[in-house]
Design a protein around this motif. Structure first.
Motif, PDB file in Angstrom:
ATOM      1  N   ALA A 113     -53.544  10.389  21.904  1.00 48.84           N
ATOM      2  CA  ALA A 113     -52.384  11.156  22.376  1.00 48.84           C
ATOM      3  C   ALA A 113     -51.757  10.470  23.593  1.00 48.84           C
ATOM      4  CB  ALA A 113     -52.793  12.582  22.718  1.00 48.84           C
ATOM      5  N   CYS A 114     -52.610   9.987  24.489  1.00 51.24           N
ATOM      6  CA  CYS A 114     -52.110   9.299  25.698  1.00 51.24           C
ATOM      7  C   CYS A 114     -51.293   8.064  25.342  1.00 51.24           C
ATOM      8  CB  CYS A 114     -53.271   8.829  26.565  1.00 51.24           C
ATOM      9  SG  CYS A 114     -53.787  10.020  27.760  1.00 51.24           S
ATOM     10  N   GLU A 115     -51.808   7.297  24.362  1.00 49.37           N
ATOM     11  CA  GLU A 115     -51.075   6.098  23.940  1.00 49.37           C
ATOM     12  C   GLU A 115     -49.691   6.484  23.426  1.00 49.37           C
ATOM     13  OE1 GLU A 115     -51.804   2.797  24.406  1.00 49.37           O
ATOM     14  OE2 GLU A 115     -53.298   3.859  25.593  1.00 49.37           O
ATOM     15  N   ILE A 146     -53.873  15.298  38.992  1.00 54.71           N
ATOM     16  CA  ILE A 146     -54.965  16.247  38.723  1.00 54.71           C
ATOM     17  C   ILE A 146     -55.415  16.089  37.275  1.00 54.71           C
ATOM     18  CG2 ILE A 146     -55.585  18.688  38.611  1.00 54.71           C
ATOM     19  CD1 ILE A 146     -53.407  19.170  40.794  1.00 54.71           C
ATOM     20  N   GLY A 147     -56.705  15.830  37.061  1.00 59.67           N
ATOM     21  CA  GLY A 147     -57.255  15.701  35.710  1.00 59.67           C
ATOM     22  C   GLY A 147     -56.898  14.382  35.064  1.00 59.67           C
ATOM     23  N   THR A 148     -57.247  13.281  35.712  1.00 58.96           N
ATOM     24  CA  THR A 148     -56.883  11.929  35.262  1.00 58.96           C
ATOM     25  C   THR A 148     -57.436  11.590  33.875  1.00 58.96           C
ATOM     26  OG1 THR A 148     -56.611  11.114  37.510  1.00 58.96           O
ATOM     27  CG2 THR A 148     -57.171   9.479  35.847  1.00 58.96           C
ATOM     28  N   ALA A 177     -57.787  11.733  40.249  1.00 59.26           N
ATOM     29  CA  ALA A 177     -58.757  12.784  40.572  1.00 59.26           C
ATOM     30  C   ALA A 177     -59.235  13.446  39.291  1.00 59.26           C
ATOM     31  CB  ALA A 177     -58.134  13.839  41.485  1.00 59.26           C
ATOM     32  N   ASP A 178     -60.469  13.873  39.301  1.00 65.39           N
ATOM     33  CA  ASP A 178     -61.000  14.634  38.153  1.00 65.39           C
ATOM     34  C   ASP A 178     -62.361  15.196  38.542  1.00 65.39           C
ATOM     35  OD1 ASP A 178     -61.445  15.652  35.511  1.00 65.39           O
ATOM     36  OD2 ASP A 178     -60.294  13.982  34.677  1.00 65.39           O
ATOM     37  N   LEU A 179     -62.954  15.936  37.627  1.00 62.84           N
ATOM     38  CA  LEU A 179     -64.337  16.369  37.810  1.00 62.84           C
ATOM     39  C   LEU A 179     -65.203  15.102  37.782  1.00 62.84           C
ATOM     40  CD1 LEU A 179     -64.480  19.425  35.376  1.00 62.84           C
ATOM     41  CD2 LEU A 179     -63.168  19.119  37.477  1.00 62.84           C
ATOM     42  N   ASP A 189     -67.767  14.197  36.219  1.00 63.80           N
ATOM     43  CA  ASP A 189     -68.163  13.693  34.891  1.00 63.80           C
ATOM     44  C   ASP A 189     -67.268  12.563  34.411  1.00 63.80           C
ATOM     45  OD1 ASP A 189     -69.935  15.745  34.941  1.00 63.80           O
ATOM     46  OD2 ASP A 189     -69.019  16.902  33.307  1.00 63.80           O
ATOM     47  N   ASN A 190     -66.020  12.584  34.799  1.00 54.22           N
ATOM     48  CA  ASN A 190     -65.070  11.593  34.292  1.00 54.22           C
ATOM     49  C   ASN A 190     -64.893  10.385  35.207  1.00 54.22           C
ATOM     50  OD1 ASN A 190     -64.450  12.860  31.873  1.00 54.22           O
ATOM     51  ND2 ASN A 190     -62.979  14.217  32.859  1.00 54.22           N
ATOM     52  N   HIS A 191     -65.548  10.387  36.365  1.00 54.98           N
ATOM     53  CA  HIS A 191     -65.289   9.308  37.325  1.00 54.98           C
ATOM     54  C   HIS A 191     -65.750   7.942  36.826  1.00 54.98           C
ATOM     55  CE1 HIS A 191     -64.575  11.866  41.195  1.00 54.98           C
ATOM     56  NE2 HIS A 191     -63.947  12.341  40.152  1.00 54.98           N
ATOM     57  N   LYS A 207     -61.602  19.912  41.464  1.00 52.69           N
ATOM     58  CA  LYS A 207     -61.636  20.933  40.413  1.00 52.69           C
ATOM     59  C   LYS A 207     -60.819  22.114  40.904  1.00 52.69           C
ATOM     60  CE  LYS A 207     -64.494  23.691  37.405  1.00 52.69           C
ATOM     61  NZ  LYS A 207     -65.810  24.149  36.980  1.00 52.69           N
ATOM     62  N   ALA A 208     -59.679  22.334  40.268  1.00 52.87           N
ATOM     63  CA  ALA A 208     -58.819  23.457  40.650  1.00 52.87           C
ATOM     64  C   ALA A 208     -59.608  24.751  40.531  1.00 52.87           C
ATOM     65  CB  ALA A 208     -57.592  23.491  39.745  1.00 52.87           C
ATOM     66  N   GLY A 209     -59.486  25.592  41.530  1.00 52.74           N
ATOM     67  CA  GLY A 209     -60.208  26.863  41.528  1.00 52.74           C
ATOM     68  C   GLY A 209     -61.526  26.796  42.267  1.00 52.74           C
ATOM     69  N   SER A 266     -49.780  16.149  36.551  1.00 54.94           N
ATOM     70  CA  SER A 266     -50.930  16.610  35.781  1.00 54.94           C
ATOM     71  C   SER A 266     -50.526  16.759  34.322  1.00 54.94           C
ATOM     72  CB  SER A 266     -51.466  17.936  36.325  1.00 54.94           C
ATOM     73  OG  SER A 266     -52.777  18.144  35.839  1.00 54.94           O
ATOM     74  N   ALA A 267     -51.319  16.136  33.448  1.00 54.01           N
ATOM     75  CA  ALA A 267     -51.021  16.170  32.009  1.00 54.01           C
ATOM     76  C   ALA A 267     -52.170  16.824  31.258  1.00 54.01           C
ATOM     77  CB  ALA A 267     -50.795  14.760  31.467  1.00 54.01           C
ATOM     78  N   ASN A 268     -51.815  17.739  30.388  1.00 55.81           N
ATOM     79  CA  ASN A 268     -52.794  18.329  29.464  1.00 55.81           C
ATOM     80  C   ASN A 268     -53.986  18.953  30.171  1.00 55.81           C
ATOM     81  OD1 ASN A 268     -51.392  17.685  27.018  1.00 55.81           O
ATOM     82  ND2 ASN A 268     -51.940  15.546  27.378  1.00 55.81           N
ATOM     83  N   THR A 269     -53.725  19.564  31.291  1.00 59.02           N
ATOM     84  CA  THR A 269     -54.801  20.261  32.017  1.00 59.02           C
ATOM     85  C   THR A 269     -54.619  21.778  31.963  1.00 59.02           C
ATOM     86  OG1 THR A 269     -53.555  20.027  34.074  1.00 59.02           O
ATOM     87  CG2 THR A 269     -55.244  18.372  33.633  1.00 59.02           C
TER      88      THR A 269
HETATM   89  C1  SAM Z   1     -57.441  17.304  27.877  1.00 59.84           C
HETATM   90  S1  SAM Z   1     -57.956  16.405  29.307  1.00 59.84           S
HETATM   91  C2  SAM Z   1     -56.450  15.568  29.782  1.00 59.84           C
HETATM   92  C3  SAM Z   1     -56.704  14.254  30.452  1.00 59.84           C
HETATM   93  C4  SAM Z   1     -55.469  13.413  30.741  1.00 59.84           C
HETATM   94  N1  SAM Z   1     -54.699  13.966  31.839  1.00 59.84           N
HETATM   95  C5  SAM Z   1     -54.610  13.268  29.516  1.00 59.84           C
HETATM   96  O1  SAM Z   1     -53.479  13.745  29.482  1.00 59.84           O
HETATM   97  O2  SAM Z   1     -55.088  12.665  28.551  1.00 59.84           O
HETATM   98  C6  SAM Z   1     -58.142  17.674  30.543  1.00 59.84           C
HETATM   99  C7  SAM Z   1     -58.611  17.152  31.887  1.00 59.84           C
HETATM  100  O3  SAM Z   1     -58.614  18.228  32.842  1.00 59.84           O
HETATM  101  C8  SAM Z   1     -59.782  18.150  33.626  1.00 59.84           C
HETATM  102  N2  SAM Z   1     -60.072  19.490  34.153  1.00 59.84           N
HETATM  103  C9  SAM Z   1     -60.631  20.529  33.524  1.00 59.84           C
HETATM  104  N3  SAM Z   1     -60.738  21.588  34.337  1.00 59.84           N
HETATM  105  C10 SAM Z   1     -60.207  21.209  35.527  1.00 59.84           C
HETATM  106  C11 SAM Z   1     -60.025  21.851  36.778  1.00 59.84           C
HETATM  107  N4  SAM Z   1     -60.405  23.125  36.973  1.00 59.84           N
HETATM  108  N5  SAM Z   1     -59.437  21.157  37.793  1.00 59.84           N
HETATM  109  C12 SAM Z   1     -59.052  19.881  37.603  1.00 59.84           C
HETATM  110  N6  SAM Z   1     -59.199  19.220  36.435  1.00 59.84           N
HETATM  111  C13 SAM Z   1     -59.773  19.872  35.413  1.00 59.84           C
HETATM  112  C14 SAM Z   1     -60.824  17.617  32.645  1.00 59.84           C
HETATM  113  O4  SAM Z   1     -61.937  17.074  33.330  1.00 59.84           O
HETATM  114  C15 SAM Z   1     -60.025  16.595  31.869  1.00 59.84           C
HETATM  115  O5  SAM Z   1     -60.011  15.332  32.490  1.00 59.84           O
END
Ligand code: SAM
Length: 195
Positions: free
Chosen positions: A8-10, A33-35, A56-58, A60-62, A84-86, A100-103
């Motif tokens: 999807a990113c591509e 947010i959520g790289t 930035a991300d959780l 797990d993704n670093h 992590k938002a929240g 921020s994309a797809n977050t």
């Molecule tokens: C579907 S992926 C999208 C990744 C990338 N931005 C993209 O468009 O391909 C969702 C991302 O949101 C991150 N994420 C989930 N909950 C989050 C939170 N509460 N705060 C920040 N990031 C969060 C996940 O770790 C993941 O990297």
């Protein structure tokens, strides 16, 4: 080693970039947010050499993000910070824009609300937040495939596709204003917010 990859990113990185070239043209530092896989980060940073891209991300993704930055990153990308938002406080990066994309459809509703509030609070006056992904409009899915996607997300415990009206309700009391709501390929939207 294999880099984390999203098809999807591509597909969406070039259409998004074409918008960012305009909306981020006077920006100095973007906080993302959520790289995720960092495919967006390396693509956008390379094409926007006047700014710094803070990933930035959780945690797990670093590891994966760092792999991609080492392989494909330009000098203007910064290594991921934990956000992590929240849960986490807004990091002091000096960002004058947010991406921020797809977050939004992944986050729980309270996390998403918290992210919107944090962006509204911490962006400087005039600062822009570009938010990409699937969103509902006036209580309706914008496609059947989005509806199916949403059922799948919710059954897996994710927050699911959010209505733009709800985002606006949350930001109503803040100074963050939805300036543009742009239809993008594959039934996604680019929401351009400005403080
Ligand atoms: C579907 S992926 C999208 C990744 C990338 N931005 C993209 O468009 O391909 C969702 C991302 O949101 C991150 N994420 C989930 N909950 C989050 C939170 N509460 N705060 C920040 N990031 C969060 C996940 O770790 C993941 O990297």
């Amino acid at each position: 080693v294999e880099l984390p990859y999203s098809q999807a990113c591509e597909n969406n990185k070039q259409p998004i970039l074409e918008r960012l070239l305009f909306h981020f043209k006077d920006v100095q530092l973007v906080f993302e947010i959520g790289t995720g896989t960092a495919q967006h980060a390396v693509h956008f940073a390379a094409a926007l050499p006047h700014l710094i891209w803070q990933t930035a991300d959780l945690e797990d993704n670093h590891f994966g993000i760092n792999l991609r930055l080492e392989a494909e990153g330009t000098d203007n990308i910064r290594k991921p910070i934990r956000f992590k938002a929240g849960s986490d406080n807004w990091p002091q990066t000096g960002a004058d824009a947010v991406f921020s994309a797809n977050t939004a459809h992944i986050m729980q509703r309270d996390e998403l609300k918290s992210m919107m509030h944090a962006v509204a609070l911490h962006l400087p006056s005039g600062g822009v937040f570009c938010q990409y992904g699937p969103f509902n409009i006036d209580g309706r899915y914008t496609s059947e495939s989005n509806q199916l996607f949403d059922y799948r997300l919710r059954s897996q415990g994710y927050g699911g596709i959010c209505d733009i009206a709800l985002l606006c309700e949350w930001t109503d009391a803040t100074k963050l204003v939805l300036k543009e709501n742009i239809a993008m390929p594959a039934n996604n939207r680019l929401l351009v917010w400005q403080k």
